[in-house]
Design an enzyme around this catalytic site. Structure first.
Site, PDB file in Angstrom:
ATOM      1  N   GLY A   5      17.459  -6.908   7.032  1.00 18.99           N
ATOM      2  CA  GLY A   5      17.566  -8.147   7.933  1.00 18.99           C
ATOM      3  C   GLY A   5      17.052  -7.875   9.162  1.00 18.99           C
ATOM      4  N   TYR A  24      34.333 -15.815  11.705  1.00 19.15           N
ATOM      5  CA  TYR A  24      33.106 -15.215  12.152  1.00 19.15           C
ATOM      6  C   TYR A  24      32.762 -15.903  13.518  1.00 19.15           C
ATOM      7  CZ  TYR A  24      28.023 -14.825  12.357  1.00 19.15           C
ATOM      8  OH  TYR A  24      26.728 -14.346  12.673  1.00 19.15           O
TER       9      TYR A  24
END
Length: 254
Positions: free
Chosen positions: A18, A159
C-alpha cells in the site's frame, strides 16, 4: 528521480504494501538508504528481495519489545537515522454500541501507540543523524483525524479517534523535538487505492459518491502520498514542522 535524499537513512513502517511500499520506493528513488519495517517478513522479502540499499526489519509496531529489537538492528547497521515514516496502521469497522474494548485497544495499539513507541525508540538515532540536514519524522494520519466520513454506513469511531490522537502526537512532539533539529509533520491522505480501501472502492455507488465530492475528480494513488512524504522528509521542508499536508484531492475543502 532526484538525489535530494542522498546519504540519508530512512525507515518506513508498514513498508511491504500500500502506501508504505510506495513511500519506501519513493525515498529510495530520491537516494535514501532504506530500512523497510513490516510485521510480515515474507512480504518484505517479496517486495525488496536482496537489494543492498534496503535493510529489512521484521517488527510489530504495537509491541514494545519488538520495536526495541528492530531499532537495535538499525543502530547496529548504521548508528543513526535521518528520516522516520510512521505509516503502519489498521482499519476496523463497527458500530459504537457493538464495539468491543479489545478491538478499540487493537486499533489504538497500532495507529497511535505504535508511532509513539517507534518514534521514542528511534529518537536517539535521529538525534545522532546527519547534522548537515534537518532530521524528520513523518506520521501518516488521515483526513479522518480532522473530519468524520465513515461513521455513516461503515462506522469506525476507533479509527477516527486513533488518527486524531496521532495528529496531536505529531503537533506536541514537533515542539519538543525542534531543539534537536528534528522536524515532525503529518501527511493526511484522503481516499487512496490500497488494500485497505479495496472493498469500499469496489462498490460503484461508493466510488461515484467519492468522485463527486473530490474536486480533483479522481481517487488518490499511493504515489500521491509518497510524494508528499518525500517533500516533508527532505530539506525542501527545512522550516516546516508541526503541520499536516493534506493529500486528498481537495476533499477537506468542503
Amino acid at each position: 528521480m532526484t538525489n535530494r535524499l542522498d546519504g540519508r537513512i530512512a525507515a518506513v513502517t508498514g513498508a511491504a504494501s500500500g502506501n508504505g511500499r510506495a513511500i519506501a520506493e519513493k525515498l529510495l528513488a530520491d537516494g535514501a538508504t532504506l530500512v523497510a519495517i513490516d510485521l510480515n517478513p515474507d512480504a518484505l522479502a517479496s517486495v525488496f528481495g536482496d537489494r543492498p540499499e534496503v535493510l529489512q526489519v521484521q517488527a510489530d509496531v504495537a509491541d514494545e519489545a519488538s520495536v526495541k529489537a528492530g531499532m537495535a538492528k538499525i543502530a547496529e547497521a548504521f548508528g543513526r537515522l535521518d528520516i522516520l515514516v510512521n505509516n503502519a496502521g489498521i482499519v476496523k469497522f463497527g458500530t459504537f454500541e457493538e464495539l468491543s474494548r479489545a478491538e478499540w485497544d487493537q486499533v489504538f495499539a497500532v495507529n497511535s501507540t505504535g508511532p509513539f513507541l517507534v518514534s521514542r525508540e528511534a529518537y536517539g538515532l535521529l538525534r545522532a543523524g546527519d547534522g548537515d540536514h534537518t532530521r524528520a519524522i513523518v506520521n501518516i494520519t488521515s483526513v479522518e483525524a480532522h473530519i468524520v466520513i465513515s461513521s455513516s454506513g461503515h462506522p469506525q469511531i476507533h479509527y477516527n479517534a486513533s488518527k486524531g490522537a496521532l495528529l496531536q502526537l505529531t503537533r506536541a512532539l514537533a515542539v519538543e523535538a525542534a531543539s534537536s533539529g528534528i522536524r515532525v509533520n503529518a501527511v493526511a491522505p484522503g481516499f487512496i487505492e490500497t488494500p485497505f480501501t479495496a472493498e469500499a472502492l469496489g462498490k460503484e455507488e461508493v466510488r461515484n459518491w467519492l468522485l463527486e465530492r473530490t474536486p480533483m475528480g479522481r481517487i488518490g494513488k499511493p504515489e500521491d502520498v509518497a510524494n508528499g512524504v518525500a517533500f516533508l522528509a527532505s530539506d525542501d521542508a527545512s522550516w516546516v514542522t508541526g503541520t499536516t499536508l493534506f493529500v486528498d484531492g481537495g476533499w477537506t475543502i468542503y
